[in-house]
Design a protein around this motif. Structure first.
Motif, PDB file in Angstrom:
ATOM      1  N   GLU A   1     -12.794 -31.950 -12.837  1.00  0.00           N
ATOM      2  CA  GLU A   1     -12.548 -30.546 -13.171  1.00  0.00           C
ATOM      3  C   GLU A   1     -11.215 -30.389 -13.895  1.00  0.00           C
ATOM      4  O   GLU A   1     -11.117 -29.621 -14.858  1.00  0.00           O
TER       5      GLU A   1
ATOM      6  N   GLU B   1     -10.177 -15.047 -20.348  1.00  0.00           N
ATOM      7  CA  GLU B   1     -11.379 -14.776 -19.562  1.00  0.00           C
ATOM      8  C   GLU B   1     -12.070 -16.056 -19.121  1.00  0.00           C
ATOM      9  O   GLU B   1     -12.590 -16.137 -18.009  1.00  0.00           O
ATOM     10  N   SER B   2     -12.068 -17.077 -19.966  1.00  0.00           N
ATOM     11  CA  SER B   2     -12.670 -18.361 -19.580  1.00  0.00           C
ATOM     12  C   SER B   2     -11.885 -18.986 -18.427  1.00  0.00           C
ATOM     13  O   SER B   2     -12.475 -19.528 -17.492  1.00  0.00           O
TER      14      SER B   2
ATOM     15  N   LYS C   1     -10.043 -17.351 -16.236  1.00  0.00           N
ATOM     16  CA  LYS C   1     -10.297 -16.532 -15.047  1.00  0.00           C
ATOM     17  C   LYS C   1     -11.668 -16.839 -14.447  1.00  0.00           C
ATOM     18  O   LYS C   1     -11.815 -16.873 -13.224  1.00  0.00           O
ATOM     19  N   ALA C   2     -12.657 -17.076 -15.285  1.00  0.00           N
ATOM     20  CA  ALA C   2     -13.999 -17.404 -14.789  1.00  0.00           C
ATOM     21  C   ALA C   2     -13.967 -18.705 -14.000  1.00  0.00           C
ATOM     22  O   ALA C   2     -14.600 -18.823 -12.939  1.00  0.00           O
ATOM     23  N   ARG C   3     -13.255 -19.691 -14.509  1.00  0.00           N
ATOM     24  CA  ARG C   3     -13.143 -20.975 -13.786  1.00  0.00           C
ATOM     25  C   ARG C   3     -12.439 -20.787 -12.451  1.00  0.00           C
ATOM     26  O   ARG C   3     -12.832 -21.378 -11.449  1.00  0.00           O
TER      27      ARG C   3
ATOM     28  N   ARG D   1     -12.360 -17.993 -10.683  1.00  0.00           N
ATOM     29  CA  ARG D   1     -13.297 -17.278  -9.808  1.00  0.00           C
ATOM     30  C   ARG D   1     -14.331 -18.247  -9.218  1.00  0.00           C
ATOM     31  O   ARG D   1     -14.670 -18.167  -8.033  1.00  0.00           O
ATOM     32  N   ASN D   2     -14.829 -19.160 -10.039  1.00  0.00           N
ATOM     33  CA  ASN D   2     -15.790 -20.152  -9.550  1.00  0.00           C
ATOM     34  C   ASN D   2     -15.178 -21.028  -8.462  1.00  0.00           C
ATOM     35  O   ASN D   2     -15.830 -21.343  -7.462  1.00  0.00           O
ATOM     36  N   LYS D   3     -13.927 -21.428  -8.666  1.00  0.00           N
ATOM     37  CA  LYS D   3     -13.259 -22.266  -7.667  1.00  0.00           C
ATOM     38  C   LYS D   3     -13.064 -21.472  -6.374  1.00  0.00           C
ATOM     39  O   LYS D   3     -13.249 -22.017  -5.271  1.00  0.00           O
TER      40      LYS D   3
ATOM     41  N   SER E   1     -14.998 -19.140  -5.234  1.00  0.00           N
ATOM     42  CA  SER E   1     -16.324 -19.101  -4.596  1.00  0.00           C
ATOM     43  C   SER E   1     -16.618 -20.418  -3.883  1.00  0.00           C
ATOM     44  O   SER E   1     -17.132 -20.426  -2.757  1.00  0.00           O
TER      45      SER E   1
END
Length: 134
Positions: free
Chosen positions: A65, A80-81, A83-85, A87-89, A91
């Motif tokens: 990762e 945003e990309s 932040k998305a990563r 957010r996934n982490k 979760s």
């Protein structure tokens, strides 16, 4: 060319020379430039990258990762990309925390097991018990 040798970089970051070599070979860190004598010379930005690697490892990111994120950061990643990563982490961490809490509850429940049941359970693993019942 101004920079640091692998040994100097290792001392400044607390990362072993073997780990630095591994990071280069596995593509986590880009190969550094070389000087006329063949020595690798690391620029100051390797300090930032290594701090990032250490920090993200401590947050639970795998080296795979980390390599992916470093590659994305090196190719004009947008906010945003990133932040998305993150957010996934978060979760993934939430799922692991829930799983660990379930294990903790199960273990706490085992502590409530009556002594005679525990004794019988342990006895079932003893070889002399199995030989007597055969």
């Amino acid at each position: 060319m101004k920079g640091m040798t692998r040994g100097e970089l290792a001392k400044r970051t607390g990362v072993s020379m073997a780990t630095l070599r591994y990071y280069e070979e596995s593509g986590i860190l880009p190969a550094p430039g070389r000087v006329a004598n063949g020595y690798r010379i690391y620029s100051e930005d390797y300090l930032v990258k290594l701090k990032f690697i250490k920090d993200t490892k401590s947050l639970g990111y795998s080296l795979k990762e980390i390599r992916e994120v470093l590659q994305m950061l090196g190719s004009e990643m947008d906010a945003e990309s990133l932040k998305a990563r993150v957010r996934n982490k978060i979760s993934e961490i939430d799922e692991r925390v829930a799983a660990m809490q379930a294990i903790q509850q199960m273990l706490a429940g085992l502590l409530e097991t009556p002594q005679d049941e525990i004794r019988d359970y342990l006895q079932s693993f003893r070889t002399e018990h199995k030989e007597q019942s055969a």
